[in-house]
Design a protein around this motif. Sequence first.
Motif, mmCIF file in Angstrom:
data_model
loop_
_atom_site.group_PDB
_atom_site.id
_atom_site.type_symbol
_atom_site.label_atom_id
_atom_site.label_comp_id
_atom_site.label_asym_id
_atom_site.label_seq_id
_atom_site.Cartn_x
_atom_site.Cartn_y
_atom_site.Cartn_z
ATOM 1 N N ASP A 216 -13.760 3.539 0.793
ATOM 2 C CA ASP A 216 -13.092 4.369 -0.210
ATOM 3 C C ASP A 216 -14.017 5.495 -0.683
ATOM 4 O O ASP A 216 -13.596 6.638 -0.814
ATOM 5 N N VAL B 264 -12.686 -1.390 -4.878
ATOM 6 C CA VAL B 264 -13.162 -0.158 -4.270
ATOM 7 C C VAL B 264 -14.183 -0.534 -3.207
ATOM 8 O O VAL B 264 -15.166 -1.203 -3.492
ATOM 9 N N GLN C 45 -3.859 5.864 -4.448
ATOM 10 C CA GLN C 45 -3.565 4.806 -3.498
ATOM 11 C C GLN C 45 -3.319 3.525 -4.266
ATOM 12 O O GLN C 45 -4.093 3.155 -5.144
ATOM 13 N N SER C 46 -2.233 2.867 -3.933
ATOM 14 C CA SER C 46 -1.939 1.553 -4.482
ATOM 15 C C SER C 46 -2.265 0.544 -3.398
ATOM 16 O O SER C 46 -1.764 0.637 -2.283
ATOM 17 N N LYS C 47 -3.145 -0.395 -3.727
ATOM 18 C CA LYS C 47 -3.559 -1.401 -2.749
ATOM 19 C C LYS C 47 -2.927 -2.743 -3.088
ATOM 20 O O LYS C 47 -2.850 -3.127 -4.245
ATOM 21 N N ILE D 134 -7.316 4.740 -7.490
ATOM 22 C CA ILE D 134 -6.800 3.498 -6.921
ATOM 23 C C ILE D 134 -6.030 2.834 -8.054
ATOM 24 O O ILE D 134 -6.561 2.654 -9.154
ATOM 25 N N TYR E 157 -6.106 1.323 -13.253
ATOM 26 C CA TYR E 157 -6.579 2.235 -12.217
ATOM 27 C C TYR E 157 -8.095 2.367 -12.267
ATOM 28 O O TYR E 157 -8.743 2.046 -13.260
ATOM 29 N N GLU F 279 0.838 -1.190 0.000
ATOM 30 C CA GLU F 279 0.000 0.000 0.000
ATOM 31 C C GLU F 279 0.877 1.245 0.000
ATOM 32 O O GLU F 279 1.822 1.358 0.780
#
Length: 139
Positions: free
Chosen positions: A106, A102, A94-96, A129, A135, A44
């Motif tokens: 979020d 989502v 944000q990188s998950k 995201i 993305y 993250e």
Amino acid sequence: MLKIDSIKFDDEKMDNDRLNNYIKKSEDAVEIFVDLLKMDGQEEVVGMIALDNDHRLIGVLELMRGGDTFQKIGTDDLFYLALRLDADSIILAQSKADGLKVSKEDYQFNEFLIEEADKFRINIHDNLIISGRDYISIS
């Protein structure tokens, strides 16, 4: 914090420029987040791009890296950093580690972010995201 002072910008944006003067499409922002902040979906990461009133890139910041990043970031801190760069608008990403998912949280955070941005008179250009180069925009 990475401040973009040393980059020479072209007078005209060229389609093949990775780091160009103007960020008008989400794809441009995603490339910058992935290339500069190493948002690869392995962990993250939360980052922000600061833009002036012409949507010209003025700064790129890594806000946090590691687990539960959004729970640890205060929006006041986020907007104060944007104000220090004289940003008119920001792109948040944000990188998950669990991919392009989502959640309800979020969307709730995005609503809260927009309300807070109004107080600071900063526009939210996009809220992304990112997973790899894929993305989802939730703004």
